[in-house]
Design an enzyme around this catalytic site. Structure first.
Site, short mmCIF file in Angstrom:
data_model
loop_
_atom_site.label_atom_id
_atom_site.label_comp_id
_atom_site.label_asym_id
_atom_site.label_seq_id
_atom_site.Cartn_x
_atom_site.Cartn_y
_atom_site.Cartn_z
N LYS A 193 17.97 -35.39 10.67
CA LYS A 193 17.50 -34.09 10.20
C LYS A 193 16.71 -34.18 8.91
CE LYS A 193 19.14 -31.43 13.49
NZ LYS A 193 18.27 -30.60 14.33
N GLY A 221 15.22 -26.51 24.11
CA GLY A 221 16.63 -26.17 24.01
C GLY A 221 16.84 -24.69 24.30
N SER A 244 15.92 -27.71 11.80
CA SER A 244 16.66 -28.75 11.09
C SER A 244 18.11 -28.30 10.98
CB SER A 244 16.03 -29.01 9.72
OG SER A 244 16.68 -30.09 9.06
N TYR A 279 23.43 -38.05 11.85
CA TYR A 279 22.89 -36.71 12.06
C TYR A 279 22.01 -36.30 10.87
CZ TYR A 279 22.80 -31.68 13.05
OH TYR A 279 22.40 -30.39 13.30
#
Length: 328
Positions: A195, A47, A177, A191
């Site tokens: 996480k 990312g 996280s 989500y």
């Protein structure tokens, strides 16, 4: 005289008990503290073409690391590479791969010429919605990127991290996280599940890789100003905005600074703001702890923060009750 002696004994007890507890915690906290060097080490950041990942790449490059950034979009990677070159003079390596595809990811990582010293698993997607009305393909997308993507990435990277590790010094695996990975929030069902899963991965992984001098850090940022956040906010249920808005927002630059400092000190839990710090104490559980001083704070504050947590839940459920009453 007797009263004076009793007072003195009481004062000594007040000193001895905390000191004895500190000594005990110093003895039992594991893994042992260490420092992860950054200069002249190889850092791989997923990312890495935008948001927190790009900010991290800038920091690692500025501190003298050899940096590889990985993302899906090659054009965004090229833009990020140019931006880092302009700001630090460092020419980073780019890899285009999808973390959902293990074979593609493994091939990309095997093209790297040098071993990996710091792996930052930063990829992530967030689509807020109530479970009942959220399409299953969106749920699967979040699980695949946020959870399975980390399994793919770490499994593919470990052989490159263990290579000549004894001669290269300690290494780090940092997993990004979220505060939604510490506490469940309305509208974050999928989500939060993705996480929360990272914690189990990180805790077990730390036991598996400690003998190779690899140290795991689990980062818990709050809402962060990234390119995708504005679009995500448009989809947030009204109750999500009410409940999640209390934690505030951080800039990606600030999260990157907290992250890199946590990596350097090999901390397992890395909160990014004061609320995150309190959550890290309240949810410490059986997580590893390298700092006996932080363990001391956790032991003393756990009960108080449990009460505070119950107050938060009382407030959140009150907001939910009011919201549904108005709808009726």
């Amino acid at each position: 005289m007797a009263d004076h002696n009793m007072t003195l004994l009481s004062l000594l007890s007040l000193l001895i008990i905390p000191l004895a507890l500190l000594l005990l915690l110093y003895t039992i906290t594991r893994p042992r503290p260490t420092r992860i060097p950054i200069k002249n080490r190889h850092a791989l950041i997923t990312g890495g073409s935008s948001g927190i990942g790009l900010s991290l790449a800038h920091h690692f490059a500025a501190e003298g690391a050899r940096v590889t950034i990985l993302a899906r979009d090659q054009s965004k990677l090229d833009d990020a590479k140019q931006a880092i070159k302009l700001s630090s003079g460092v020419d980073v390596t780019t890899l285009s791969a999808d973390v959902r595809n293990y074979e593609e990811l493994e091939k990309a990582l095997n093209s790297i010429e040098s071993p990996i010293d710091v792996l930052v698993c930063n990829q992530g997607v967030f689509v807020p919605h109530e479970l009942e009305s959220q399409p299953l393909d969106e749920i699967k997308f979040m699980i695949d990127v946020n959870l399975m993507g980390n399994f793919h990435l770490i499994k593919a990277a470990l052989p490159l991290m263990k290579l000549d590790r004894k001669s290269r010094g300690p290494a780090s695996i940092a997993i990004m996280s979220s505060q939604a990975g510490q506490v469940g929030i309305y509208g974050y069902t999928a989500y939060s599940a993705s996480k929360f899963g990272l914690r189990g991965l990180a805790e077990a992984l730390q036991q598996e890789v400690i003998a190779d001098d690899i140290h795991v850090s689990l980062i818990f940022p709050p809402d962060t100003e990234t390119p995708g956040l504005e679009e995500e906010n448009k989809r947030r249920p009204e109750l999500t905005k009410i409940i999640a808005g209390s934690s505030g927002m951080m800039k990606s630059e600030d999260v990157a600074k907290k992250t890199i400092n946590g990596i350097k000190s090999a901390r397992f839990i890395v909160p990014c703001n004061f609320e995150g710090f309190l959550l890290s104490i309240a949810t410490a559980g059986l997580s590893p702890q390298t700092s006996y001083l932080m363990a001391f704070v956790e032991v003393l504050a756990a009960g108080i923060l449990r009460i505070a947590g119950l107050f938060f839940q009382w407030n959140w459920y009150g907001s939910i009750e009011k919201f549904h009453s108005k709808k009726k």
